[in-house]
Design a protein around this motif. Structure first.
Motif, PDB file in Angstrom:
ATOM      1  N   ASN A 173      36.333  45.794  44.888  1.00 62.76           N
ATOM      2  CA  ASN A 173      36.345  46.882  43.897  1.00 62.76           C
ATOM      3  C   ASN A 173      35.715  46.386  42.595  1.00 62.76           C
ATOM      4  N   PRO A 174      34.391  46.248  42.570  1.00 59.02           N
ATOM      5  CA  PRO A 174      33.735  45.655  41.400  1.00 59.02           C
ATOM      6  C   PRO A 174      33.969  46.423  40.103  1.00 59.02           C
ATOM      7  N   SER A 175      34.241  47.718  40.188  1.00 57.65           N
ATOM      8  CA  SER A 175      34.458  48.504  38.971  1.00 57.65           C
ATOM      9  C   SER A 175      35.744  48.099  38.253  1.00 57.65           C
ATOM     10  N   LYS A 176      36.664  47.453  38.970  1.00 49.87           N
ATOM     11  CA  LYS A 176      37.934  47.028  38.373  1.00 49.87           C
ATOM     12  C   LYS A 176      37.884  45.597  37.838  1.00 49.87           C
ATOM     13  N   VAL A 177      36.776  44.922  38.092  1.00 42.40           N
ATOM     14  CA  VAL A 177      36.668  43.509  37.711  1.00 42.40           C
ATOM     15  C   VAL A 177      36.328  43.382  36.230  1.00 42.40           C
ATOM     16  N   GLN A 178      37.051  42.519  35.550  1.00 42.38           N
ATOM     17  CA  GLN A 178      36.817  42.244  34.135  1.00 42.38           C
ATOM     18  C   GLN A 178      36.667  40.743  33.925  1.00 42.38           C
ATOM     19  N   ARG A 179      36.121  40.403  32.771  1.00 39.74           N
ATOM     20  CA  ARG A 179      36.106  39.012  32.326  1.00 39.74           C
ATOM     21  C   ARG A 179      36.864  38.910  31.012  1.00 39.74           C
ATOM     22  N   SER A 180      37.663  37.878  30.907  1.00 38.78           N
ATOM     23  CA  SER A 180      38.423  37.635  29.683  1.00 38.78           C
ATOM     24  C   SER A 180      38.073  36.258  29.144  1.00 38.78           C
ATOM     25  N   LEU A 181      37.849  36.187  27.844  1.00 46.47           N
ATOM     26  CA  LEU A 181      37.592  34.901  27.202  1.00 46.47           C
ATOM     27  C   LEU A 181      38.903  34.333  26.675  1.00 46.47           C
ATOM     28  N   VAL A 182      39.155  33.090  27.006  1.00 52.08           N
ATOM     29  CA  VAL A 182      40.347  32.379  26.543  1.00 52.08           C
ATOM     30  C   VAL A 182      39.903  31.154  25.753  1.00 52.08           C
ATOM     31  N   ILE A 183      40.539  30.928  24.621  1.00 49.47           N
ATOM     32  CA  ILE A 183      40.303  29.705  23.844  1.00 49.47           C
ATOM     33  C   ILE A 183      41.602  28.913  23.788  1.00 49.47           C
ATOM     34  N   ILE A 184      41.569  27.693  24.282  1.00 45.66           N
ATOM     35  CA  ILE A 184      42.688  26.770  24.075  1.00 45.66           C
ATOM     36  C   ILE A 184      42.422  26.104  22.734  1.00 45.66           C
ATOM     37  N   LYS A 185      43.227  26.452  21.745  1.00 42.14           N
ATOM     38  CA  LYS A 185      42.918  26.204  20.338  1.00 42.14           C
ATOM     39  C   LYS A 185      43.023  24.725  19.939  1.00 42.14           C
ATOM     40  N   PRO A 186      42.489  24.399  18.743  1.00 40.86           N
ATOM     41  CA  PRO A 186      42.418  22.995  18.304  1.00 40.86           C
ATOM     42  C   PRO A 186      43.751  22.264  18.219  1.00 40.86           C
TER      43      PRO A 186
END
Length: 395
Positions: free
Chosen positions: A182-195
């Motif tokens: 179901n490609p329409s449901k696929v998202q990308r999320s950016l995560v930052i593991i902070k300093p």
């Protein structure tokens, strides 16, 4: 002693089994060398062939049988299958004697044969690798999974780093090797593991990745990053007006109350408004500057114009997670901005200190994720430059 580079390659099987966080925890908490680069990539046949050939040519302190075992593993498990490449993760470390230190933490490829009860789980391969011998032929390996690959000798490491440096520039920093139902449901999320997670040797970054793994999402991009002041200003730009709107009235009201109590007078609402518009705004701006300093290592007001785009003095790790409802799943595991309000079992409740030092960032929408990936130049990775610079100095 001279600082050198070496690497650990996390195998496709280890990544697929969501063991990356555990491996990283072991490496980061027990090393006095620095993680300076990371890149998720998907090898092609040419890369695999070259890598296996180097393993066979350089015994790397191992006997020929072990080298052959490793080379065979690389050919069978890093190669594309059914037209699909498989994710591997390259981790680059810099420091004194990196090969020796990484080899000790990763553990030997072929430990002496011993009973299960005598195993301690001391090194990475003790915990995550498997070496099963044929019961009918003790010299024949029936199953082998090393979990990680790392060279034992610096000369071998330099040859491998040159191979990576030659090959990686043509590869994308986000791996696209999955066909979703179901490609329409696929998202990308950016995560930052902070300093704040990188100030000293700690298992926290790996543990955070391990906690995110319960989302069932795939990590398709990784980079170690030093955010410039300019990047931090653009990244957190939308927060500035929100801070003014939220904090200025609160500070103005508190300032009015303090003045009334100190001077025993009653001030008008116009005075409160004036305080909000002056010192309240300044307070909000100062809070924004603290955020930029936290993420880049320097306040914007103290940064010379010619240094705005220079890499910051503190580092973070950026990861791209992919899958259905990635935004919501990541934020559920991360928890709300204020760690004190986060439910138990969330990352911010576990590791966060306050609203700013809250251990990690995650995109709040698909649109934000796209904007943030553009700001941090997610398609660029410093691994190639780091390796080429090192190799040029040691040519």
């Amino acid at each position: 002693m001279e600082h050198s580079l070496s690497y650990v390659l996390v195998t496709p099987y280890t990544i697929a089994k969501s063991r990356t966080g555990g491996v990283l925890s072991r490496l980061l908490s027990r090393l006095d060398i620095e993680l300076v680069g990371a890149q998720m990539f998907a090898p092609d046949e040419h890369f695999v062939s070259r890598y296996a050939a180097l393993i066979r040519e350089q015994h790397d302190g191992d006997n020929a049988k072990t080298s052959e075992l490793l080379a065979d593993y690389i050919e069978q498990n890093l190669s594309p299958s059914q037209g699909r490449r498989h994710r591997s993760l390259l981790l680059i470390f810099r420091g004194e004697e990196p090969c020796r230190k990484l080899s000790e933490i990763c553990g030997p490829v072929q430990a002496e044969r011993r009973s299960i009860d005598s195993m301690t789980g001391e090194n990475i391969r003790d915990t995550y690798a498997d070496l099963i011998m044929d019961s009918d032929d003790p010299d024949h390996v029936s199953y082998f999974e090393p979990a990680v690959l790392t060279p034992r000798l610096q000369s071998t490491s330099d040859l491998h780093l040159k191979m990576f440096a030659d090959w990686l520039p043509d590869e994308q920093n986000i791996v696209e090797n999955m066909v979703y139902p179901n490609p329409s449901k696929v998202q990308r999320s950016l995560v930052i593991i902070k300093p704040d997670n990188w100030k000293y040797a700690s298992s926290k970054p790996g543990t955070i990745i391990d906690m995110f793994s319960r989302t069932g999402l795939r990590v398709v991009g990784v980079k170690v990053h030093r955010m410039s002041v300019a990047e931090a200003l653009e990244f957190y730009g939308p927060v500035k007006d929100a801070l003014k709107e939220k904090l200025a009235p609160v500070f103005g009201r508190k300032a009015k109350e303090q003045l009334e109590a100190h001077f025993n007078i009653t001030l008008s609402s116009d005075t409160e408004q004036a305080l909000s518009s002056s010192v309240g705004i300044e307070y909000a701006v100062d809070q924004f500057e603290q955020i930029i300093e936290f993420m880049s290592g320097i306040r914007p007001s103290q940064c010379p114009l010619e240094e705005l785009n220079q890499p910051g003095s503190v580092k973070c790790m950026i990861l791209i997670y992919e899958g259905e409802d990635a935004i919501g799943k990541i934020r559920d595991v991360l928890g709300p901005t204020d760690p004190l309000k986060a439910p138990g079992g969330t990352i911010r409740r576990e590791f966060g200190s306050n609203i700013m030092v809250n251990t990690a960032h995650a995109s709040d929408s698909a649109e934000s994720a796209k904007r943030e990936m553009k700001v941090v130049k997610i398609h660029d990775n410093s691994c190639g430059d780091i390796m080429r610079s090192y190799l040029a100095m040691h040519a």
